[in-house]
Design an enzyme around this catalytic site. Structure first.
Site, PDB file in Angstrom:
ATOM      1  N   TYR A  24       0.766  -1.141  -0.193  1.00 18.42           N
ATOM      2  CA  TYR A  24       0.007   0.040  -0.010  1.00 18.42           C
ATOM      3  C   TYR A  24       0.882   1.355   0.085  1.00 18.42           C
ATOM      4  O   TYR A  24       1.801   1.522   0.946  1.00 18.42           O
ATOM      5  CB  TYR A  24      -0.818   0.122   1.413  1.00 18.42           C
ATOM      6  CG  TYR A  24      -2.057   1.030   1.375  1.00 18.42           C
ATOM      7  CD1 TYR A  24      -2.180   1.774   0.122  1.00 18.42           C
ATOM      8  CD2 TYR A  24      -2.593   1.441   2.432  1.00 18.42           C
ATOM      9  CE1 TYR A  24      -3.176   3.010   0.486  1.00 18.42           C
ATOM     10  CE2 TYR A  24      -3.609   2.341   2.818  1.00 18.42           C
ATOM     11  CZ  TYR A  24      -3.865   3.350   1.305  1.00 18.42           C
ATOM     12  OH  TYR A  24      -4.788   4.277   1.772  1.00 18.42           O
ATOM     13  N   CYS A  25       0.647   2.192  -1.144  1.00 21.46           N
ATOM     14  CA  CYS A  25       1.419   3.344  -1.257  1.00 21.46           C
ATOM     15  C   CYS A  25       2.980   3.024  -1.127  1.00 21.46           C
ATOM     16  O   CYS A  25       3.398   2.333  -1.773  1.00 21.46           O
ATOM     17  CB  CYS A  25       1.120   4.394   0.100  1.00 21.46           C
ATOM     18  SG  CYS A  25       1.802   5.935   0.134  1.00 21.46           S
ATOM     19  N   LEU A  26       3.700   3.649  -0.015  1.00 17.60           N
ATOM     20  CA  LEU A  26       5.324   3.457  -0.006  1.00 17.60           C
ATOM     21  C   LEU A  26       5.531   2.059  -0.005  1.00 17.60           C
ATOM     22  O   LEU A  26       6.532   1.418  -0.532  1.00 17.60           O
ATOM     23  CB  LEU A  26       5.972   4.398   0.914  1.00 17.60           C
ATOM     24  CG  LEU A  26       6.264   5.867   0.460  1.00 17.60           C
ATOM     25  CD1 LEU A  26       5.201   6.752   0.113  1.00 17.60           C
ATOM     26  CD2 LEU A  26       7.202   6.224   1.752  1.00 17.60           C
ATOM     27  N   GLY A  60       3.874  -0.631  -1.175  1.00 21.30           N
ATOM     28  CA  GLY A  60       3.940  -0.998  -2.494  1.00 21.30           C
ATOM     29  C   GLY A  60       5.107  -0.739  -3.277  1.00 21.30           C
ATOM     30  O   GLY A  60       5.595  -1.570  -4.258  1.00 21.30           O
TER      31      GLY A  60
END
Length: 581
Positions: free
Chosen positions: A306-308, A310
């Site tokens: 998720y986000c960073l 990922g």
């Protein structure tokens, strides 16, 4: 003349000069709220020079200004609302002179949208000037001031000023929270990790200096063979994906028959200043993957970022997939699939956050972090507030201070206030290698001294973008199609960076588009994809669960957590560490 035989080493002179530079720059930065005055000055100079040497453009802008002003005067009759701006949605804005004020403000916004983008300017400078103009216009909106806001005036008359008295009380409370942030957080017990939020049953089964690995208790007799490993962003606490029981993504996955592992990042302090991206990769992704491999017997793993988280997970996956494998790669099971939630891999179009980042701005952040050893949570939160000042500052303050109405807290707001820090070295590397140089997308990001390529990824990918994402614009997330050599199932869901991901089933207004692009198909432009992709009502979670099932094997007996493996119950210790900065 007696010259010293021990001159000051160049390195020492360089360090002394850097310390001196930082002391001189500190007052400037304090005056600009953490923004680089050099970056702002260069953008303004670029705009002023191009405007000053373009007489035709000046005449055009002057003509547009007069036309806009005349158009505003036509609103004197106030036949209808001047425009659908939610700041002016209340029916009282249909009265004169308030409708004229709203219309004038709206035309000023339109004028500056044209005036800030001059031919010949650097694109980054255009974006900076436009952002700063928007900040001023948001502040000057007639909705923000009591004498030009009819809703405030009517409420004041109806309540005989009680709204203003209540608003003053709210302002005083907020002032105290700014002065004593730690006390304010401890006093707000509405959403406590492990009680009201982050309360899905599980246990910490592994811990290193940077993360705790949580395994969640199964709720079904059988589970899918492949476990699900989730890497959240370390900018905020992990429990965005395990909020209240009704909107917890973790609980949903467990109830659907998945074995779920989640990282809980440590909230760093000054002693962690030298932690770098390599440490985050090894301690945050590779070490937990090895632990999960051992605990599940080496079956393939569904990896989710998720986000960073990922971005970091994709780096790890690419490093594991290259021809010359990483050290200790044999201790990690293959990845059955890769799911990227609001994840950016190509930072060329980094969204509104990228507008604030250039070499001068990153240097300011590095100077700030050097003093403490980390970027404070309040600094990071302030950046997001600055980018969305209309909603997060001005509209909120108008409602709370002038109307006297406290915005009701919810679990997502409580999570958003639970800020975390970022180590100085890691954050500096991340900003340089991703935002400034775009190393990952261009195949220059190195792991163990060798560059990694996202083109080495072959596992199926499920990627989610959100329509209103200002952190990871969905068109940027969509570039996973061209960066990897994988089958890609892409979802575009309603909502923003957080609310679009926390999209539990049962909401009538949620919707999403989904389309699978096989490896053999040529990737299309995002606008073409948007026209072709079918639209569905509801949450995208069930579609993702079905996709995970389709890329997994048979079911096995549920993996119970042995008491001998429990270091402590979920949510663990790292999530409880709070700082007031």
């Amino acid at each position: 003349m007696n010259l010293s035989t021990h001159p000051t080493p160049p390195a020492a002179l360089s360090d002394t000069a850097l310390v001196w530079d930082r002391k001189v720059k500190a007052p400037w930065v304090a005056m600009t709220g953490g923004l680089s005055p050099i970056s702002l000055g260069l953008a303004l100079a670029d705009w002023a020079w191009h405007l000053g040497t373009s007489p035709g453009t000046r005449m055009r802008l002057q003509s547009e200004s007069v036309d806009h002003w005349l158009a505003s005067l036509k609103q004197v009759g106030c036949q209808e609302h001047p425009h659908p701006d939610k700041r002016y949605a209340d029916p009282t804005w249909a009265m004169w002179p308030f409708c004229a004020l709203a219309s004038t403000h709206h035309t000023a916004e339109q004028w500056w949208a044209h005036a800030s983008h001059l031919r010949g300017m650097e694109h980054h400078h255009q974006d900076v000037v436009h952002l700063m103009a928007r900040q001023w216009l948001d502040m000057l909106s007639p909705s923000n001031w009591p004498h030009t806001n009819p809703q405030v005036l009517m409420t004041t008359l109806q309540t005989r000023g009680d709204n203003l008295r209540q608003g003053w009380h709210h302002a005083w409370q907020d002032m105290q929270r700014q002065i004593h942030p730690q006390t304010a957080m401890d006093g707000d017990a509405a959403y406590r990790p492990g009680i009201e939020v982050a309360c899905t049953s599980g246990a910490v089964v592994h811990r290193n200096h940077l993360v705790e690995l949580i395994q969640y208790t199964p709720t079904t007799a059988q589970v899918q063979r492949e476990p699900v490993f989730i890497v959240p962003s370390w900018i905020m606490k992990y429990y965005i994906l395990d909020l209240s029981p009704h909107n917890s993504l973790v609980r949903y996955l467990v109830d659907q028959g998945h074995t779920v592992y989640m990282l809980s990042w440590r909230n760093p302090d000054a002693s962690d200043a030298l932690l770098d991206m390599e440490d985050y990769l090894r301690l945050g992704v590779l070490n937990p993957l090895a632990v999960i491999t051992e605990r599940t017997g080496g079956v393939p793993i569904h990896a989710v970022g998720y986000c960073l988280g990922g971005t970091l997970l994709s780096i790890a996956a690419a490093a594991l997939a290259r021809d010359e494998p990483m050290q200790d790669a044999q201790a990690i099971a293959p990845l059955a699939s890769l799911t990227l939630l609001a994840t950016q891999l190509d930072f060329q179009d980094a969204g509104e956050l990228g507008v604030l980042l250039d070499e001068a701005q990153v240097a300011v952040l590095e100077d700030s972090m050097a003093e403490k050893g980390f970027l404070t949570g309040r600094q990071m939160g302030g950046s997001f507030q600055f980018l969305h000042a209309q909603d997060l500052i001005w509209s909120a303050r108008m409602r709370e201070y002038w109307l006297g109405e406290r915005i009701s807290a919810n679990d997502l707001m409580a999570w958003n206030a639970d800020v975390t820090r970022m180590p100085a070295t890691m954050h500096s590397q991340y900003l340089h290698q991703m935002y400034l140089h775009n190393d990952l997308a261009n195949g220059r990001y190195k792991v163990e001294g060798q560059p990694v390529s996202l083109g080495d990824l072959r596992m199926p990918v499920f990627a989610v973008g959100t329509q209103k994402d200002h952190v990871t614009p969905w068109r940027s997330a969509y570039k996973v199609h061209s960066l990897t050599r994988s089958d890609v199932t892409f979802v575009l869901t309603s909502g923003g960076h957080n609310a679009g991901i926390v999209s539990e089933p049962g909401h009538a207004h949620h919707h999403y588009q989904l389309l699978h692009t096989p490896l053999t198909a040529e990737a299309t432009a995002p606008e073409v994809w948007q026209r072709k992709a079918p639209r569905f009502s509801g949450s995208w979670w069930p579609a993702w669960h079905a996709w995970l099932r389709s890329h997994g094997g048979e079911h096995v007996l549920a993996r119970e957590i042995s008491p001998a493996d429990v270091l402590e119950p979920a949510p663990g210790s790292y999530v409880q560490v709070r700082y007031g900065d």
